[in-house]
Scaffold this active site. Structure first.
Site: not given
Ligand SMILES: [Fe+2]
Length: 217
Positions: A63, A67, A92, A121
């Protein structure tokens, strides 16, 4: 969700991606590993079958891999992010999905992992990102990962925030049930909390992680 085979190259591919995350940001690597494991456990509690548990586990493992694209000045900034930095940070989730799309092209299994990754998110009340999806428009896998992800974030110390106690985490989950989170998933999580502390047989994600940790030693 149709049952399809997990490709035999899945652990190698995910291991390679996680390894690159570990080289840049070991905290995110370990966070992904914990979220993968806990997502599988919560999926099981929610009555998902073994294949679906694997989809949730791999969604959790992957997930935050986007990043690797986030600039280090933002990713490792000890203080509060500016609005512009936050906008970049929020990318991200889309980057994670983009990375996994390469695997999803030839694999139904990895295609199933994309919603949990892309929408992790989003918030149940529609105030999440990047699409402000609301309620059941948020894919179920993403609603599961949202709970697990937030619990992991709250229970680990960061440069800008001390870890919360489990009592404080439970209070926060209850407070955000129905707003940030799907209340049914929060309820299932809280009911199952005692069994989450018991160790179980290693699952695929843990095998991948231990292989990476061995190669890094
Ligand atoms: Fe995240």
């Amino acid at each position: 969700m149709a049952s399809e085979k997990i490709p035999d190259w899945a652990t190698d591919a995910v291991g390679a991606i996680l390894n690159s995350v570990n080289l840049k940001d070991p905290f995110t690597f370990h966070h992904c590993c914990r979220v993968g494991r806990a997502s599988r456990k919560l999926a099981k509690v929610l009555g998902m079958n073994d294949f679906e548990q694997s989809v949730l586990e791999y969604s959790g493992l992957l997930h935050d891999v986007g990043k690797v694209v986030t600039p280090e000045s933002i990713l490792f900034k000890p203080g509060r992010l500016t609005d512009d930095e936050m906008t970049i940070m929020k990318d991200h989730a889309a980057h994670s999905a983009k990375i996994v799309e390469a695997l999803a092209k030839d694999s139904v299994f990895f295609r199933f992992t994309l919603p949990g990754i892309r929408y992790h998110h989003e918030r149940f009340d529609g105030n999440g990102y990047p699409f402000q999806l609301k309620g059941e428009r948020i894919p179920y896998a993403a609603r599961v990962i949202a709970v697990v992800d937030t619990v992991d974030a709250m229970t680990n110390t960061r440069p800008y925030r001390q870890a919360l106690t489990m009592d404080a985490v439970i209070a926060e989950l209850k407070r955000c049930s129905g707003t940030q989170f799907d209340s049914n998933i929060v309820r299932a999580y809280l009911d199952a909390l005692p069994q989450f502390e018991n160790q179980e047989d290693p699952v695929a994600g843990e095998i991948i992680v231990s292989r990476i940790l061995e190669s890094a030693a």
